[in-house]
Design a protein around this motif. Structure first.
Motif, PDB file in Angstrom:
ATOM      1  N   GLY A  11       0.819  -1.219   0.000  1.00 32.22           N
ATOM      2  CA  GLY A  11       0.000   0.000   0.000  1.00 32.22           C
ATOM      3  C   GLY A  11       0.844   1.256   0.000  1.00 32.22           C
ATOM      4  N   ASN A  12       0.254   2.277   0.616  1.00 26.62           N
ATOM      5  CA  ASN A  12       0.781   3.627   0.615  1.00 26.62           C
ATOM      6  C   ASN A  12       2.265   3.759   0.956  1.00 26.62           C
ATOM      7  N   ILE A  13       2.704   3.070   2.018  1.00 25.70           N
ATOM      8  CA  ILE A  13       4.076   3.314   2.493  1.00 25.70           C
ATOM      9  C   ILE A  13       5.104   2.395   1.838  1.00 25.70           C
ATOM     10  N   SER A  14       4.643   1.407   1.083  1.00 23.87           N
ATOM     11  CA  SER A  14       5.564   0.364   0.589  1.00 23.87           C
ATOM     12  C   SER A  14       6.672   0.930  -0.300  1.00 23.87           C
ATOM     13  N   ALA A  15       6.356   1.900  -1.148  1.00 24.76           N
ATOM     14  CA  ALA A  15       7.399   2.438  -2.045  1.00 24.76           C
ATOM     15  C   ALA A  15       8.504   3.112  -1.232  1.00 24.76           C
ATOM     16  N   ARG A  16       8.117   3.678  -0.068  1.00 26.64           N
ATOM     17  CA  ARG A  16       9.141   4.353   0.748  1.00 26.64           C
ATOM     18  C   ARG A  16      10.112   3.340   1.361  1.00 26.64           C
ATOM     19  N   TYR A  17       9.625   2.124   1.601  1.00 24.16           N
ATOM     20  CA  TYR A  17      10.542   1.042   2.014  1.00 24.16           C
ATOM     21  C   TYR A  17      11.442   0.660   0.845  1.00 24.16           C
ATOM     22  N   ALA A  33       4.045  -9.259  -1.488  1.00 25.12           N
ATOM     23  CA  ALA A  33       2.737  -9.912  -1.370  1.00 25.12           C
ATOM     24  C   ALA A  33       1.682  -8.896  -0.969  1.00 25.12           C
ATOM     25  N   ASP A  34       0.479  -9.135  -1.476  1.00 25.12           N
ATOM     26  CA  ASP A  34      -0.664  -8.308  -1.067  1.00 25.12           C
ATOM     27  C   ASP A  34      -1.912  -9.129  -1.386  1.00 25.12           C
ATOM     28  N   ILE A  35      -2.977  -8.903  -0.597  1.00 26.41           N
ATOM     29  CA  ILE A  35      -4.229  -9.590  -0.968  1.00 26.41           C
ATOM     30  C   ILE A  35      -4.678  -9.104  -2.350  1.00 26.41           C
ATOM     31  N   ALA A  38      -2.583  -7.654  -7.946  1.00 27.65           N
ATOM     32  CA  ALA A  38      -2.195  -6.691  -8.992  1.00 27.65           C
ATOM     33  C   ALA A  38      -1.365  -5.559  -8.381  1.00 27.65           C
ATOM     34  N   ARG A  39      -1.763  -5.132  -7.174  1.00 27.17           N
ATOM     35  CA  ARG A  39      -1.013  -4.057  -6.497  1.00 27.17           C
ATOM     36  C   ARG A  39       0.407  -4.525  -6.179  1.00 27.17           C
ATOM     37  N   ALA A  40       0.508  -5.774  -5.734  1.00 24.71           N
ATOM     38  CA  ALA A  40       1.841  -6.328  -5.439  1.00 24.71           C
ATOM     39  C   ALA A  40       2.674  -6.394  -6.711  1.00 24.71           C
ATOM     40  N   LEU A  75      -4.370  -5.574  11.483  1.00 22.98           N
ATOM     41  CA  LEU A  75      -3.987  -6.896  10.958  1.00 22.98           C
ATOM     42  C   LEU A  75      -2.585  -7.302  11.379  1.00 22.98           C
ATOM     43  N   HIS A  76      -1.873  -6.401  12.056  1.00 17.83           N
ATOM     44  CA  HIS A  76      -0.474  -6.702  12.382  1.00 17.83           C
ATOM     45  C   HIS A  76      -0.344  -8.004  13.169  1.00 17.83           C
ATOM     46  N   ALA A  77      -1.168  -8.155  14.227  1.00 22.54           N
ATOM     47  CA  ALA A  77      -0.982  -9.315  15.108  1.00 22.54           C
ATOM     48  C   ALA A  77      -1.107 -10.613  14.316  1.00 22.54           C
ATOM     49  N   GLU A  93       5.390  -2.428  10.686  1.00 24.46           N
ATOM     50  CA  GLU A  93       5.157  -0.981  10.798  1.00 24.46           C
ATOM     51  C   GLU A  93       4.470  -0.661  12.130  1.00 24.46           C
ATOM     52  N   LYS A  94       4.423   0.595  12.460  1.00 30.23           N
ATOM     53  CA  LYS A  94       3.792   1.031  13.710  1.00 30.23           C
ATOM     54  C   LYS A  94       2.296   1.218  13.497  1.00 30.23           C
ATOM     55  N   PRO A  95       1.480   1.159  14.543  1.00 28.97           N
ATOM     56  CA  PRO A  95       1.845   0.691  15.874  1.00 28.97           C
ATOM     57  C   PRO A  95       2.006  -0.834  15.869  1.00 28.97           C
TER      58      PRO A  95
HETATM   59  N1  LIG Z   1       0.975   5.654   4.830  1.00 29.77           N
HETATM   60  C1  LIG Z   1       1.779   6.273   5.655  1.00 29.77           C
HETATM   61  O1  LIG Z   1       2.113   7.467   5.491  1.00 29.77           O
HETATM   62  C2  LIG Z   1       2.375   5.546   6.811  1.00 29.77           C
HETATM   63  C3  LIG Z   1       3.397   6.171   7.495  1.00 29.77           C
HETATM   64  C4  LIG Z   1       3.972   5.502   8.543  1.00 29.77           C
HETATM   65  C5  LIG Z   1       3.508   4.262   8.899  1.00 29.77           C
HETATM   66  N2  LIG Z   1       2.480   3.669   8.230  1.00 29.77           N
HETATM   67  C6  LIG Z   1       2.054   2.349   8.669  1.00 29.77           C
HETATM   68  O2  LIG Z   1       2.274   1.424   7.618  1.00 29.77           O
HETATM   69  C7  LIG Z   1       1.272   0.414   7.640  1.00 29.77           C
HETATM   70  C8  LIG Z   1       0.592   0.378   6.302  1.00 29.77           C
HETATM   71  O3  LIG Z   1       0.069   1.667   6.041  1.00 29.77           O
HETATM   72  P1  LIG Z   1      -0.339   2.093   4.547  1.00 29.77           P
HETATM   73  O4  LIG Z   1      -0.669   3.532   4.642  1.00 29.77           O
HETATM   74  O5  LIG Z   1       0.680   1.617   3.570  1.00 29.77           O
HETATM   75  O6  LIG Z   1      -1.689   1.249   4.408  1.00 29.77           O
HETATM   76  P2  LIG Z   1      -2.474   0.877   3.070  1.00 29.77           P
HETATM   77  O7  LIG Z   1      -3.859   0.618   3.462  1.00 29.77           O
HETATM   78  O8  LIG Z   1      -2.185   1.883   2.001  1.00 29.77           O
HETATM   79  O9  LIG Z   1      -1.771  -0.504   2.620  1.00 29.77           O
HETATM   80  C9  LIG Z   1      -1.981  -1.725   3.280  1.00 29.77           C
HETATM   81  C10 LIG Z   1      -1.848  -2.827   2.265  1.00 29.77           C
HETATM   82  O10 LIG Z   1      -1.939  -4.080   2.937  1.00 29.77           O
HETATM   83  C11 LIG Z   1      -2.688  -4.954   2.104  1.00 29.77           C
HETATM   84  N3  LIG Z   1      -3.204  -6.037   2.930  1.00 29.77           N
HETATM   85  C12 LIG Z   1      -4.221  -6.006   3.807  1.00 29.77           C
HETATM   86  N4  LIG Z   1      -4.380  -7.198   4.391  1.00 29.77           N
HETATM   87  C13 LIG Z   1      -3.429  -8.007   3.889  1.00 29.77           C
HETATM   88  C14 LIG Z   1      -3.086  -9.359   4.110  1.00 29.77           C
HETATM   89  N5  LIG Z   1      -3.745 -10.128   4.979  1.00 29.77           N
HETATM   90  N6  LIG Z   1      -2.072  -9.883   3.401  1.00 29.77           N
HETATM   91  C15 LIG Z   1      -1.401  -9.119   2.502  1.00 29.77           C
HETATM   92  N7  LIG Z   1      -1.689  -7.824   2.261  1.00 29.77           N
HETATM   93  C16 LIG Z   1      -2.687  -7.270   2.944  1.00 29.77           C
HETATM   94  C17 LIG Z   1      -3.756  -4.056   1.503  1.00 29.77           C
HETATM   95  O11 LIG Z   1      -4.328  -4.644   0.347  1.00 29.77           O
HETATM   96  C18 LIG Z   1      -2.949  -2.794   1.197  1.00 29.77           C
HETATM   97  O12 LIG Z   1      -2.375  -2.832  -0.086  1.00 29.77           O
HETATM   98  C19 LIG Z   1       0.350   0.778   8.805  1.00 29.77           C
HETATM   99  O13 LIG Z   1       0.750   0.061   9.952  1.00 29.77           O
HETATM  100  C20 LIG Z   1       0.588   2.262   9.013  1.00 29.77           C
HETATM  101  O14 LIG Z   1       0.354   2.671  10.349  1.00 29.77           O
HETATM  102  C21 LIG Z   1       1.929   4.280   7.183  1.00 29.77           C
END
Ligand SMILES: NC(=O)c1ccc[n+]([C@@H]2O[C@H](COP(=O)([O-])OP(=O)(O)OC[C@H]3O[C@@H](n4cnc5c(N)ncnc54)[C@H](O)[C@@H]3O)[C@@H](O)[C@H]2O)c1
Length: 364
Positions: A11-17, A33-35, A38-40, A75-77, A93-95
């Motif tokens: 999702g949103n933060i993955s490219a920054r990793y 991996a992603d559910i 296509a996004r993955a 979903l972290h746990a 990622e946090k929390p």
């Molecule tokens: N976006 C930010 O700016 C930001 C900044 C710091 C930390 N974070 C942390 O990063 C984490 C993700 O945030 P994000 O903004 O990228 O969220 P997001 O909703 O954009 O992305 C989450 C991704 O996880 C996928 N997903 C959900 N359940 C799944 C599963 N069971 N298996 C595989 N993939 C699954 C979703 O399809 C989605 O693509 C969170 O813990 C958030 O607190 C985000």
């Protein structure tokens, strides 16, 4: 040693990793991996990652030894425990989790399986967090007496197209931004012993005014304005304000007050920036020289890239200290949860979790 990494959650933060991890040639992302497959696949193709698909396939791949979990907080746990049980080490990622029970289950899974668990935030490992820590350890402000930390609001409804999640359980200023501020405080001052607080919802609904909004109005079901007092085990007292209800303010981010002077810290959601000192004999504030190399250029998007915490986990796998560890992140979670609990019960909450100040990155 080279590590093969799989990312769960594109999702949103993955490219920054993906961008930040390029600093570490021995940390190779080989699977995304992603559910949403296509996004993955899109992320994998953008960064030339060889494989993408489901989290199950990633976990079944014996060549992957570290999983970076970027799924939503609730979903972290479940997803972290699955990865630990599959024999992986995990950086999440946090929390860490959204409940204490989930956090404890994650620590138990770590104890019972071969891998280790690390967690964001890792920004306290940046040059600013380390410089502040060095200043305290060197006695520049004498004995710390108190601190203040102000999460100074983001009116997310003015810029985020669908900010609903920020105003529901698991969101709010404490769970969303609190980890950076509390981790920075604990890195400098050590563990928190007691939390007292009051908190409220600022307004029951928010009108979304972001130009590209997908919703016009969102309900608010989480406290958006919290004031807390942290009593640290060291005796220092922290004044903490975390709010999504402030339109504007002149408050600083974090200050630490000691018997000999004051330390002023940068935004703890960034790795680098000015750490300023004013000792009692100083006429002016003094910007301290960074004690560790900068993660990225100050004031650029590099400050929001990620990877330092994953590198810390890799160091721990090689026998080094684990700084952004699960026990550190659990203590931060414990303190965050205690803010709402103290507010609801009108009582001071005694924290049961214990952690040490993480080992510094500079040579002490
Ligand atoms: N976006 C930010 O700016 C930001 C900044 C710091 C930390 N974070 C942390 O990063 C984490 C993700 O945030 P994000 O903004 O990228 O969220 P997001 O909703 O954009 O992305 C989450 C991704 O996880 C996928 N997903 C959900 N359940 C799944 C599963 N069971 N298996 C595989 N993939 C699954 C979703 O399809 C989605 O693509 C969170 O813990 C958030 O607190 C985000």
């Amino acid at each position: 040693m080279t590590h093969n990494i799989g990312i769960v959650g594109a999702g949103n933060i993955s490219a920054r990793y993906m961008q930040g991890l390029q600093k570490y040639p021995e940390l190779k992302v080989n699977y995304i991996a992603d559910i949403d497959h296509a996004r993955a696949a899109t992320l994998a193709s953008e960064f030339a990652v060889p494989r993408s698909g489901s989290a199950d396939a990633l976990l079944a791949d014996d060549s992957i030894d570290i999983v970076i979990n970027l799924t939503p907080p609730n979903l972290h746990a479940r997803t972290v425990i699955q990865a630990l049980e599959a024999g992986k080490s995990v950086y999440v990622e946090k929390p860490l989790a959204t409940t204490r029970e989930d956090g404890l289950l994650m620590l138990k899974a770590e104890r019972e399986n071969p891998g280790i668990l690390g967690s964001a935030p890792d920004t306290f490992l940046g040059s600013a967090g380390q410089t502040a820590r060095h200043a305290i350890d060197s006695g520049y402000i004498g004995t710390p007496i108190g601190a203040s930390a102000f999460v100074r609001s983001s009116r997310a409804e003015t810029w985020h197209p669908s900010p609903g999640f920020l105003f529901q359980q698991g969101g709010g200023p404490v769970m969303d931004m609190g980890p950076y501020y509390i981790a920075a405080l604990v890195n400098c001052l050590g563990p928190i012993r007691r939390v007292s607080a009051d908190a409220r919802i600022g307004s029951e609904t928010r009108i979304v005014t972001a130009p590209d909004r997908t919703v016009d109005e969102i309900p608010v079901t989480v406290n958006t304005h919290a004031s807390a007092v942290f009593s640290f085990a060291s005796g220092a007292i922290g004044t903490v304000l975390m709010s999504f209800d402030i339109w504007d303010t002149t408050l600083p981010r974090i200050e630490i007050y000691g018997t000999e002077g004051t330390l002023s810290l940068n935004d703890p959601n960034t790795f680098d920036g000015d750490v300023r000192l004013k000792r009692r004999e100083h006429g002016e504030w003094q910007v301290l020289e960074p004690v560790t190399p900068l993660f990225g250029t100050v004031g650029t998007p590099e400050q929001h890239r990620r990877g330092l915490g994953v590198n810390d986990l890799a160091g721990a796998l090689a026998g080094g200290p684990h700084r952004a560890s699960s026990s550190f992140a659990f203590h931060v979670l414990d303190a965050m949860l205690a803010i709402d609990e103290a507010a609801a019960a009108k009582q001071t909450i005694l924290l049961e979790s214990r952690t040490e100040r993480p080992a510094p990155l500079f040579n002490s």
